[in-house]
Design an enzyme around this catalytic site. Sequence first.
Site, PDB file in Angstrom:
ATOM      1  N   THR A  59      28.477   0.542  12.170  1.00  0.00           N
ATOM      2  CA  THR A  59      27.264   0.438  12.993  1.00  0.00           C
ATOM      3  C   THR A  59      26.925   1.817  13.569  1.00  0.00           C
ATOM      4  O   THR A  59      25.782   2.275  13.499  1.00  0.00           O
ATOM      5  CB  THR A  59      27.487  -0.583  14.135  1.00  0.00           C
ATOM      6  OG1 THR A  59      27.674  -1.877  13.549  1.00  0.00           O
ATOM      7  CG2 THR A  59      26.320  -0.622  15.097  1.00  0.00           C
ATOM      8  N   GLN A  71      30.316  -3.072   2.294  1.00  0.00           N
ATOM      9  CA  GLN A  71      30.801  -4.235   1.532  1.00  0.00           C
ATOM     10  C   GLN A  71      31.170  -3.865   0.095  1.00  0.00           C
ATOM     11  O   GLN A  71      31.390  -4.750  -0.735  1.00  0.00           O
ATOM     12  CB  GLN A  71      29.746  -5.352   1.530  1.00  0.00           C
ATOM     13  CG  GLN A  71      29.383  -5.878   2.901  1.00  0.00           C
ATOM     14  CD  GLN A  71      30.496  -6.724   3.546  1.00  0.00           C
ATOM     15  OE1 GLN A  71      31.471  -7.116   2.902  1.00  0.00           O
ATOM     16  NE2 GLN A  71      30.377  -6.990   4.839  1.00  0.00           N
ATOM     17  N   SER A 101      33.499   1.031   6.817  1.00  0.00           N
ATOM     18  CA  SER A 101      34.139   0.418   7.977  1.00  0.00           C
ATOM     19  C   SER A 101      35.516  -0.122   7.581  1.00  0.00           C
ATOM     20  O   SER A 101      35.607  -0.957   6.675  1.00  0.00           O
ATOM     21  CB  SER A 101      33.250  -0.716   8.493  1.00  0.00           C
ATOM     22  OG  SER A 101      33.844  -1.311   9.599  1.00  0.00           O
ATOM     23  N   HIS A 130      37.669  -2.212   8.828  1.00  0.00           N
ATOM     24  CA  HIS A 130      38.085  -3.617   8.958  1.00  0.00           C
ATOM     25  C   HIS A 130      37.549  -4.533   7.859  1.00  0.00           C
ATOM     26  O   HIS A 130      37.877  -5.716   7.810  1.00  0.00           O
ATOM     27  CB  HIS A 130      37.748  -4.158  10.356  1.00  0.00           C
ATOM     28  CG  HIS A 130      36.302  -4.441  10.611  1.00  0.00           C
ATOM     29  ND1 HIS A 130      35.788  -5.710  10.595  1.00  0.00           N
ATOM     30  CD2 HIS A 130      35.271  -3.628  10.927  1.00  0.00           C
ATOM     31  CE1 HIS A 130      34.490  -5.668  10.900  1.00  0.00           C
ATOM     32  NE2 HIS A 130      34.157  -4.407  11.091  1.00  0.00           N
ATOM     33  N   THR A 137      37.047  11.608  21.797  1.00  0.00           N
ATOM     34  CA  THR A 137      38.423  11.817  21.341  1.00  0.00           C
ATOM     35  C   THR A 137      38.673  11.063  20.036  1.00  0.00           C
ATOM     36  O   THR A 137      38.256   9.915  19.885  1.00  0.00           O
ATOM     37  CB  THR A 137      39.407  11.336  22.437  1.00  0.00           C
ATOM     38  OG1 THR A 137      39.139  12.091  23.613  1.00  0.00           O
ATOM     39  CG2 THR A 137      40.858  11.542  22.018  1.00  0.00           C
ATOM     40  N   CYS A 194      27.012 -10.537  12.798  1.00  0.00           N
ATOM     41  CA  CYS A 194      26.242 -10.053  13.941  1.00  0.00           C
ATOM     42  C   CYS A 194      25.124 -11.015  14.313  1.00  0.00           C
ATOM     43  O   CYS A 194      24.568 -10.935  15.390  1.00  0.00           O
ATOM     44  CB  CYS A 194      25.633  -8.696  13.635  1.00  0.00           C
ATOM     45  SG  CYS A 194      26.860  -7.544  13.088  1.00  0.00           S
TER      46      CYS A 194
HETATM   47  C1  LIG Z   1      26.724  -4.153   5.270  1.00  0.00           C
HETATM   48  C2  LIG Z   1      27.266  -3.921   6.629  1.00  0.00           C
HETATM   49  N1  LIG Z   1      26.895  -2.828   7.311  1.00  0.00           N
HETATM   50  C3  LIG Z   1      27.368  -2.570   8.528  1.00  0.00           C
HETATM   51  C4  LIG Z   1      28.242  -3.429   9.157  1.00  0.00           C
HETATM   52  C5  LIG Z   1      28.736  -3.091  10.516  1.00  0.00           C
HETATM   53  O1  LIG Z   1      30.054  -2.634  10.449  1.00  0.00           O
HETATM   54  P1  LIG Z   1      30.948  -2.477  11.749  1.00  0.00           P
HETATM   55  O2  LIG Z   1      31.570  -3.795  12.000  1.00  0.00           O
HETATM   56  O3  LIG Z   1      31.953  -1.429  11.387  1.00  0.00           O
HETATM   57  O4  LIG Z   1      30.061  -2.043  12.838  1.00  0.00           O
HETATM   58  C6  LIG Z   1      28.633  -4.587   8.504  1.00  0.00           C
HETATM   59  C7  LIG Z   1      29.514  -5.577   9.174  1.00  0.00           C
HETATM   60  O5  LIG Z   1      29.274  -6.767   9.163  1.00  0.00           O
HETATM   61  C8  LIG Z   1      28.149  -4.848   7.207  1.00  0.00           C
HETATM   62  O6  LIG Z   1      28.493  -5.933   6.530  1.00  0.00           O
END
Ligand SMILES: Cc1ncc(COP(=O)(O)O)c(C=O)c1O
Length: 384
Positions: free
Chosen positions: A72, A179, A199, A201, A237, A325
Amino acid sequence: MVNIYIDNAATTKIDKRVLKKMIPYFENKYGNASSIHFMGQENDLKITECKKEIAQIINGNQNNIVFTSSATEANNLIIKGVMRANRDKGNHFLISAIEHPCVLSSARELLDEGFKFDYIPVDKNGVIILDELKKKIKPETVLISVMTVNNEIGSIQPIAEIGKIAREKNIYFHTDAVQAVPYLKIDIKKWQVDFLSLSAHKFYGPQGAGLAYINKDIKIKPIIVGGGQEDGLRSGTYNMAGIVGLTEAFKLAYKERDSYLKEVREVRDYFWKELKKNIKNIRINGDLKYKTPNSLNVMFEGIEGEAILIDLSLKGIHVSTGSACSAQNLRVSSVIKAIGVSDEYMNSNVRFTFGRYNKKKEIGRVVKELVKTVDRLRKFSSIK
Ligand SMILES: Cc1ncc(COP(=O)(O)O)c(C=O)c1O
């Protein structure tokens, strides 16, 4: 009750091997990587090593890697930062109609600052239409942002083709590749991307660790200012444990890619076969051949996806209806709308995203519970 988790596009369970690599950075190696003393400098060197390892896998330049708190943040930085820094080049940009809310919201925020953007439409499989993209390019277009793989329906985008168009037109190109790991082999040079986001996770790494790949020949204005870390592009940091965890998870994802893809596809395909056999009036959003092998977005005619989700969750089976989200506000998914789903199916979709820990032997229980859930919910609907 044993939980079955089929929401791996929302987040994944951390790999124990990744966690093991992270722990020393909480316990002993806690030096601030910006400190001049040895403990700091040792961690600074570790960050450089991590960037080098990631850059090798993505065929990019290690100096272009910026660690962030999330994708994000990376997407906000790239979209707002590039547009704000390149006003002299133009005030227009393009995003696909199926972007994640963090790209959409960044784009909308820029409207207040005098920027303009257009959506690139997608076809019924959720793949962007290249001719439409070409038509929407204007002399003042600065940036094109198209995700590599969609998070709701798993559709794979023609990234290298978009990169070529962008390069020919001298337009910067960003792809949100969150993804795509490890489903696609990310290749910065072949894809001709200037900016990319990841990302940890989403690929068995820790939450709170992201990455922005930034072509540093292009001007970009930071959104977080302060101590000037990451060449001033992202102050704050360094999250050592997060950076080490992201790097380890990324390396493992690509090292074990072949067996992982085979296993995840097997489980997903088996699930879909069983589902079709046992439940009537269902269909998937988009053809399987355009999707990553972990993803299945199913519409259950006549019932609300959220009702299915909640019912299944009470039985220990965890799925979703769309982007995590937007799970709190039950609005119609912009992705499902963009692929042209008709009104009677509109809210009936459930997203199943499989991952490393899903096993074929779980599928029987999932299908059995789904049959009961769908039967019960369809009693209240006109579809039987
Ligand atoms: C395509 C995509 N972009 C961005 C994000 C956001 O990632 P983060 O959880 O690291 O903010 C997600 C998470 O659901 C995602 O699937």
